[in-house]
Design a protein around this motif. Structure first.
Motif, short mmCIF file in Angstrom:
data_model
loop_
_atom_site.label_atom_id
_atom_site.label_comp_id
_atom_site.label_asym_id
_atom_site.label_seq_id
_atom_site.Cartn_x
_atom_site.Cartn_y
_atom_site.Cartn_z
N ASP A 85 0.84 -1.20 0.00
CA ASP A 85 0.00 0.00 0.00
C ASP A 85 0.88 1.25 0.00
OD1 ASP A 85 -2.30 -1.49 0.04
OD2 ASP A 85 -2.72 -1.19 2.18
N GLU A 86 0.46 2.24 -0.77
CA GLU A 86 1.17 3.52 -0.81
C GLU A 86 0.52 4.47 0.18
OE1 GLU A 86 1.15 4.73 -4.90
OE2 GLU A 86 2.62 3.20 -5.47
N VAL A 87 1.34 5.09 1.05
CA VAL A 87 0.80 5.89 2.15
C VAL A 87 1.58 7.20 2.27
CG1 VAL A 87 -0.03 3.90 3.47
CG2 VAL A 87 2.32 4.73 3.80
N ILE A 88 0.94 8.14 2.98
CA ILE A 88 1.61 9.36 3.42
C ILE A 88 1.42 9.48 4.92
CG2 ILE A 88 1.40 10.60 1.25
CD1 ILE A 88 -1.00 12.10 2.41
N GLY A 89 2.30 10.24 5.58
CA GLY A 89 2.16 10.37 7.02
C GLY A 89 2.83 11.61 7.57
N TYR A 90 2.23 12.10 8.66
CA TYR A 90 2.85 13.15 9.48
C TYR A 90 3.31 12.44 10.74
CZ TYR A 90 3.08 17.18 12.66
OH TYR A 90 3.48 18.12 13.58
N VAL A 91 4.54 11.94 10.71
CA VAL A 91 5.02 11.00 11.72
C VAL A 91 5.72 11.76 12.84
CG1 VAL A 91 6.26 8.83 12.09
CG2 VAL A 91 5.32 9.34 9.83
N ARG A 92 4.92 12.42 13.67
CA ARG A 92 5.47 13.17 14.79
C ARG A 92 5.19 12.45 16.10
NH1 ARG A 92 3.35 16.58 18.40
NH2 ARG A 92 1.48 17.17 17.23
N GLU A 93 6.23 12.32 16.90
CA GLU A 93 6.08 11.83 18.27
C GLU A 93 6.34 13.00 19.22
OE1 GLU A 93 7.45 7.39 18.50
OE2 GLU A 93 8.96 8.49 17.35
N ASP A 94 6.25 12.75 20.53
CA ASP A 94 6.45 13.82 21.50
C ASP A 94 7.90 13.92 21.95
OD1 ASP A 94 3.81 14.63 21.41
OD2 ASP A 94 3.19 13.26 22.99
N PHE A 95 8.79 13.44 21.10
CA PHE A 95 10.23 13.60 21.29
C PHE A 95 10.88 13.51 19.92
CE2 PHE A 95 9.20 9.15 21.63
CZ PHE A 95 10.19 8.50 20.91
N LEU A 96 12.13 13.94 19.82
CA LEU A 96 12.86 13.90 18.56
C LEU A 96 13.79 12.70 18.56
CD1 LEU A 96 13.89 17.67 18.39
CD2 LEU A 96 11.98 16.58 17.18
N SER A 97 13.65 11.82 17.60
CA SER A 97 14.57 10.70 17.49
C SER A 97 14.35 9.93 16.19
CB SER A 97 14.44 9.75 18.68
OG SER A 97 15.44 8.75 18.61
N ARG A 98 13.11 9.44 15.95
CA ARG A 98 12.86 8.46 14.89
C ARG A 98 12.11 9.12 13.74
NH1 ARG A 98 10.61 4.09 19.23
NH2 ARG A 98 8.95 5.66 19.29
N GLY A 99 12.85 9.92 12.94
CA GLY A 99 12.24 10.69 11.88
C GLY A 99 12.18 9.97 10.55
N THR A 100 11.90 10.75 9.50
CA THR A 100 11.57 10.18 8.20
C THR A 100 12.66 10.31 7.15
OG1 THR A 100 10.51 12.27 7.56
CG2 THR A 100 9.12 10.59 8.58
N PHE A 101 13.79 10.95 7.49
CA PHE A 101 14.88 11.08 6.51
C PHE A 101 15.74 9.82 6.58
CE2 PHE A 101 13.32 15.28 6.74
CZ PHE A 101 13.64 15.89 5.54
N GLY A 131 -0.10 20.61 4.76
CA GLY A 131 -1.53 20.49 4.49
C GLY A 131 -2.36 20.43 5.76
N LEU A 132 -1.90 19.63 6.73
CA LEU A 132 -2.64 19.54 7.99
C LEU A 132 -2.62 20.88 8.73
CD1 LEU A 132 -1.52 16.04 9.34
CD2 LEU A 132 -3.83 16.69 8.63
N THR A 133 -1.50 21.58 8.70
CA THR A 133 -1.42 22.88 9.36
C THR A 133 -2.46 23.82 8.78
OG1 THR A 133 0.95 22.61 9.79
CG2 THR A 133 0.06 24.84 9.89
N ALA A 134 -2.49 23.93 7.45
CA ALA A 134 -3.45 24.81 6.80
C ALA A 134 -4.88 24.36 7.07
CB ALA A 134 -3.17 24.86 5.30
N ARG A 251 -6.04 32.63 17.98
CA ARG A 251 -5.70 31.24 18.31
C ARG A 251 -4.30 30.92 17.81
NH1 ARG A 251 -10.18 27.70 18.14
NH2 ARG A 251 -8.67 25.99 18.25
N TYR A 252 -3.52 30.20 18.64
CA TYR A 252 -2.21 29.71 18.22
C TYR A 252 -2.39 28.26 17.78
CZ TYR A 252 2.77 28.62 18.31
OH TYR A 252 4.04 28.25 17.96
N VAL A 253 -1.86 27.93 16.61
CA VAL A 253 -2.09 26.61 16.02
C VAL A 253 -0.78 25.83 15.97
CG1 VAL A 253 -2.84 25.36 13.96
CG2 VAL A 253 -3.99 27.49 14.62
N PHE A 254 -0.75 24.66 16.59
CA PHE A 254 0.36 23.71 16.45
C PHE A 254 -0.25 22.44 15.89
CE2 PHE A 254 3.78 20.88 17.23
CZ PHE A 254 4.93 21.65 17.45
N VAL A 255 0.15 22.10 14.69
CA VAL A 255 -0.48 21.00 13.97
C VAL A 255 -0.32 19.68 14.72
CG1 VAL A 255 1.60 20.59 12.60
CG2 VAL A 255 -0.61 19.84 11.72
N ARG A 256 -1.34 18.83 14.60
CA ARG A 256 -1.29 17.53 15.25
C ARG A 256 -1.63 16.43 14.23
NH1 ARG A 256 -6.01 17.77 19.62
NH2 ARG A 256 -5.04 15.78 20.19
#
Length: 308
Positions: A85-101, A131-134, A251-256
């Motif tokens: 399956d082809e997918v897209i993702g906003y792969v954010r956790e609550d810490f910095l370590s396991r990113g997408t690069f 896109g999610l932010t907007a 309102r202050y917006v932080f994307v989720r």
């Protein structure tokens, strides 16, 4: 697997390209073979330590939150996706370590949606965060509806260009600030362009003497102040760049991550209502160069890196 990492805070010079352990796949996660990842300003800001007050860094850190790729293996509790399956993702956790690069990323199910079939992997990777932010700013914080007039700052950038398209799809008139060289681009997206900088408020009032119904600030500072002054009675204000928006009643917006919102964006892309302008596409080993381009702040659209 090959990946980009950094072992201390800093600029593009702290990035390394090399071997790291393959990610483990939890019960509610999906192992993705990464085909592309998008560069966002938050990547190099987090890497510089600006998010340290809210996000711990577990070094070495693989940067990146946006991804487009192919499911290699779903976790044992996942029934929504299958290998291939082809997918897209906003792969954010609550810490910095396991990113997408990286060649692979283990992405929680809550961060994923189906990839738009009509977009390349490089284009699709650019949709999630911007896109999610907007989308979340327009539908949640600003409650944009048909007939509204919406002011979007930095409208030719990654988030701004998507906000223009989404607001137009919602039936709103859009006024977008940008440098003059990007005005034809904004017109093509359906916005009325204005030059940012001194005299901005007067230029916007020439177009909408009564003021705007909603303003989305993506810059902060003077742009935010001008936005507050330009609101019509009952107008709504939101910012992703400046917490001072709260003092102005906005309102202050932080994307989720939100898989339903992300699927909505996929659907809009497949219907032709949301497109992606690619400013540059570079291979993964040139991520530092991609970051430098992003940090210059003059990019029209998005920058992506690709993995063979």
């Amino acid at each position: 697997m090959k990946a980009i990492t950094y072992r201390r805070y800093g600029g593009p010079e702290v990035l390394d390209y090399g071997e790291v352990p393959d990610p483990k796949v939890g019960p509610d996660s999906v192992l993705i073979r990464v085909r592309a990842a998008a560069v966002n300003p938050v990547d190099w800001k987090a890497q510089a330590g600006y998010l340290d007050p809210v996000l711990d860094a577990v070094f070495p850190v693989i940067p990146g939150w946006d991804v487009a790729g192919v499911v290699e293996r779903p976790g044992p509790a996942v029934t929504e996706f299958r290998p291939g399956d082809e997918v897209i993702g906003y792969v954010r956790e609550d810490f910095l370590s396991r990113g997408t690069f990286a060649e692979y990323v283990a992405a929680p199910l809550r961060t994923l949606a189906r990839k738009p079939r009509n977009l390349s992997f490089a284009q699709a990777a650019c949709i999630p965060l911007a896109g999610l932010t907007a989308y979340q700013a327009l539908t949640g914080a600003l409650r944009v509806t048909e007939g509204d007039t919406v002011l979007v700052h930095a409208a030719a950038g990654g988030v701004g260009s998507m906000a223009v398209q989404l607001a137009r799809h919602m039936g709103a008139r859009v006024i977008g600030t940008a440098s003059e060289r990007n005005h034809d681009y904004l017109r093509a997206l359906g916005a009325d362009p204005v030059v940012y900088g001194d005299g901005l408020a007067d230029r916007v009032r020439e177009l909408v003497p009564r003021g705007v119904d909603a303003a989305l600030d993506l810059v902060g500072g003077q742009a935010l102040t001008a936005s507050a002054e330009l609101l019509a009675r009952g107008g709504r204000l939101a910012s992703i760049a400046d917490p001072e928006v709260l003092a102005l009643g906005g309102r202050y917006v932080f994307v989720r991550p939100d898989p339903n919102d992300l699927q909505d964006l996929t659907d809009l892309a497949e219907r032709g209502a949301l497109g992606v302008e690619l400013a540059a596409v570079l291979p993964l080993p040139r991520t530092a160069e991609a970051q430098r381009l992003s940090a210059e702040g003059h990019t029209r659209g998005k920058i992506a890196v690709t993995i063979d």
